[in-house]
Design a protein around this motif. Structure first.
Motif, PDB file in Angstrom:
ATOM      1  N   LEU A  25      61.223  24.492  28.912  1.00  0.00           N
ATOM      2  CA  LEU A  25      61.098  25.192  27.754  1.00  0.00           C
ATOM      3  C   LEU A  25      59.519  25.722  27.765  1.00  0.00           C
ATOM      4  CD1 LEU A  25      62.646  23.122  24.885  1.00  0.00           C
ATOM      5  CD2 LEU A  25      63.621  25.138  25.987  1.00  0.00           C
ATOM      6  N   LYS A  26      59.376  27.046  27.259  1.00  0.00           N
ATOM      7  CA  LYS A  26      58.062  27.526  27.083  1.00  0.00           C
ATOM      8  C   LYS A  26      57.786  27.992  25.686  1.00  0.00           C
ATOM      9  CE  LYS A  26      59.801  28.855  30.543  1.00  0.00           C
ATOM     10  NZ  LYS A  26      61.106  28.435  31.067  1.00  0.00           N
ATOM     11  N   PHE A  27      56.682  27.470  24.918  1.00  0.00           N
ATOM     12  CA  PHE A  27      56.381  27.666  23.813  1.00  0.00           C
ATOM     13  C   PHE A  27      55.331  28.771  23.872  1.00  0.00           C
ATOM     14  CE2 PHE A  27      57.760  23.413  24.765  1.00  0.00           C
ATOM     15  CZ  PHE A  27      58.788  23.078  23.806  1.00  0.00           C
ATOM     16  N   GLY A  28      55.323  29.432  22.448  1.00  0.00           N
ATOM     17  CA  GLY A  28      54.048  30.240  22.203  1.00  0.00           C
ATOM     18  C   GLY A  28      54.181  30.919  20.834  1.00  0.00           C
ATOM     19  N   ALA A  56      50.838  34.831  23.182  1.00  0.00           N
ATOM     20  CA  ALA A  56      50.136  33.859  23.780  1.00  0.00           C
ATOM     21  C   ALA A  56      50.892  32.751  24.003  1.00  0.00           C
ATOM     22  CB  ALA A  56      48.895  33.468  22.824  1.00  0.00           C
ATOM     23  N   ALA A  57      50.923  31.843  25.158  1.00  0.00           N
ATOM     24  CA  ALA A  57      51.632  30.683  25.404  1.00  0.00           C
ATOM     25  C   ALA A  57      50.758  29.697  24.681  1.00  0.00           C
ATOM     26  CB  ALA A  57      51.679  30.504  26.902  1.00  0.00           C
ATOM     27  N   PHE A  96      54.388  34.815  14.281  1.00  0.00           N
ATOM     28  CA  PHE A  96      55.599  34.021  14.538  1.00  0.00           C
ATOM     29  C   PHE A  96      55.633  33.286  15.805  1.00  0.00           C
ATOM     30  CE2 PHE A  96      56.145  38.549  12.465  1.00  0.00           C
ATOM     31  CZ  PHE A  96      57.117  38.114  11.301  1.00  0.00           C
ATOM     32  N   PHE A  97      56.682  32.651  16.075  1.00  0.00           N
ATOM     33  CA  PHE A  97      56.552  31.780  17.098  1.00  0.00           C
ATOM     34  C   PHE A  97      57.924  31.828  18.069  1.00  0.00           C
ATOM     35  CE2 PHE A  97      54.027  30.011  13.847  1.00  0.00           C
ATOM     36  CZ  PHE A  97      53.038  29.413  14.476  1.00  0.00           C
ATOM     37  N   PHE A  98      57.876  31.589  19.383  1.00  0.00           N
ATOM     38  CA  PHE A  98      58.865  31.513  20.087  1.00  0.00           C
ATOM     39  C   PHE A  98      59.032  30.358  21.004  1.00  0.00           C
ATOM     40  CE2 PHE A  98      55.488  33.469  23.090  1.00  0.00           C
ATOM     41  CZ  PHE A  98      55.782  32.625  24.281  1.00  0.00           C
ATOM     42  N   VAL A  99      60.445  30.244  21.454  1.00  0.00           N
ATOM     43  CA  VAL A  99      60.584  29.240  22.316  1.00  0.00           C
ATOM     44  C   VAL A  99      61.485  30.038  23.305  1.00  0.00           C
ATOM     45  CG1 VAL A  99      61.558  26.924  23.042  1.00  0.00           C
ATOM     46  CG2 VAL A  99      60.374  27.065  20.853  1.00  0.00           C
ATOM     47  N   THR A 100      61.337  29.779  24.547  1.00  0.00           N
ATOM     48  CA  THR A 100      62.306  30.508  25.671  1.00  0.00           C
ATOM     49  C   THR A 100      62.709  29.509  26.858  1.00  0.00           C
ATOM     50  OG1 THR A 100      62.448  32.172  26.955  1.00  0.00           O
ATOM     51  CG2 THR A 100      60.368  31.624  26.806  1.00  0.00           C
TER      52      THR A 100
END
Length: 386
Positions: A74-77, A110-111, A47-51
């Protein structure tokens, strides 16, 4: 005679229980649609995240480095999870046991650089049979790691063969009244970062079908994101970019939503569905704190059918002949502990949500009943069926 009874009981336990457990475990993974997120050759799902959380440390696992402070960057991972096959079809869902027993394990977090994030997410979207993407937004008190695990839980139980990502915001501001008010302010401010995330997804990932699901105070993030997006002329003037916006138990001011946010969402979204409940204790407390009725509240008494039309009539959200807006009352099936977490614990909710997302036009659902007022407003009630 007693020995015979005990012998028969032992035989039943010996043959039936292992078979029952084996079937439940087999059902959880043998019959499933979620293929595109599964990592080849591994018992894991990606899965993926943005925070918009601030990184508080450079040491330790990345899921432990994010604090509860917001920033505009924004940080992605990505995150890979192992999901134990312990949830059989039709079983009562108890996510608390899942999380406590670590049946959803974060194997890797993981970023990613923005370009790599877009590339990998776009690859999953293109591999999806529906070329779709589901974005999840969690609510109040959610920590970064639990937001990831709940997103994996949503993807597993909903079981649509499409990639899933979470927009994570720092809602974990404490359980006090001051913490709630601070989280509410951060939720409104985080709308700007969610808007930038949605713009990135629309312009660069380019899914054919985009679904946005937000729970509780996550609805506050969503409505402010749409206010921001409506100021983007090329997005606001184009055809709808998001197929479905779904708000579950939204902790959003009802009057403000009807007067402003509803119009802003429908300018960009093809469908808006709001799941509400009359026995939601968390929203009752929120109404007391905010001194205003919350969008996720209803007045339905499932034991008094005469109140159905009165319940439907209070929703200025519902408009005659407007099929883009749907209100679903889950009171009859809401049997969760605080009556606020039905979006995590109620099988009937997942069945209904699956039908709404997987189908362009919502098919007739056996346990769902329409109520129509004299003004032509339609309000749906989700029941346990017959």
């Amino acid at each position: 005679m007693l020995i015979l009874v005990l012998l028969l009981a032992a035989l039943v336990i010996f043959f039936y229980r292992p078979t029952k457990l084996a079937l439940e475990r087999a059902e959880a993974f043998q019959f499933r649609r979620m293929v595109v997120t599964r990592l080849a050759g591994q018992e894991a799902y990606r899965f993926f995240f943005v925070t918009n959380r601030r990184l508080e440390s450079d040491d330790g696992p990345i899921e432990e480095r994010f604090g509860n402070q917001r920033e505009e960057t924004l940080k992605f991972g990505l995150f890979d999870t192992r999901i134990e096959p312990s949830l059989g079809i039709g079983m009562i869902i108890n996510p608390t046991d899942w999380f406590q027993n670590e049946e959803i394990q974060l194997k890797q977090v993981a970023a990613l650089e923005e370009a790599d994030f877009v590339k990998q997410l776009r690859r999953q979207v293109q591999a999806s049979p529906l070329r779709a993407l589901l974005i999840n937004v969690n609510g109040f008190r959610e920590r970064f790691s639990s937001a990831l695990r709940k997103t994996a839980f949503l993807g597993h139980v909903l079981d649509i063969d499409a990639p899933v990502m979470v927009f994570d915001w720092p809602g974990d501001q404490g359980s006090t009244l001051r913490g709630y008010r601070r989280a509410k302010a951060i939720a409104s401010e985080s709308g700007a970062e969610l808007a930038r995330t949605l713009e990135l997804i629309i312009r660069q990932v380019q899914p054919d079908r985009l679904w946005l699901v937000a729970n509780s105070m996550g609805g506050q993030v969503v409505v402010h994101a749409f206010s921001t997006l409506n100021r983007e002329a090329d997005l606001a003037d184009a055809q709808t970019e998001i197929e479905n916006v779904v708000l579950t138990a939204p902790d959003v001011d009802k009057a403000e939503f009807n007067d402003q946010f509803k119009r802003e969402i429908l300018a960009l979204a093809g469908n808006l569905t709001v799941y509400v409940s009359s026995n939601d204790r968390a929203l009752l407390m929120s109404r007391f704190i905010n001194r205003s009725r919350r969008l996720g509240e209803s007045t339905l008494n499932p034991n008094n059918p005469d109140q159905l039309e009165a319940a439907a009539a209070i929703f200025g959200l519902v408009e005659p002949d407007n099929t883009a807006i749907t209100v679903v009352d889950v009171t009859p099936v809401n049997r969760t502990r605080n009556f606020h977490n039905f979006s995590l614990e109620t099988p009937e909710f997942f069945d209904d949500l699956f039908l709404r997302l997987a189908n362009v036009d919502m098919p007739l659902s056996r346990p769902e009943y329409p109520v129509e007022t004299a003004e032509g407003k339609v309000y749906w009630v989700l029941t346990r069926g017959r």
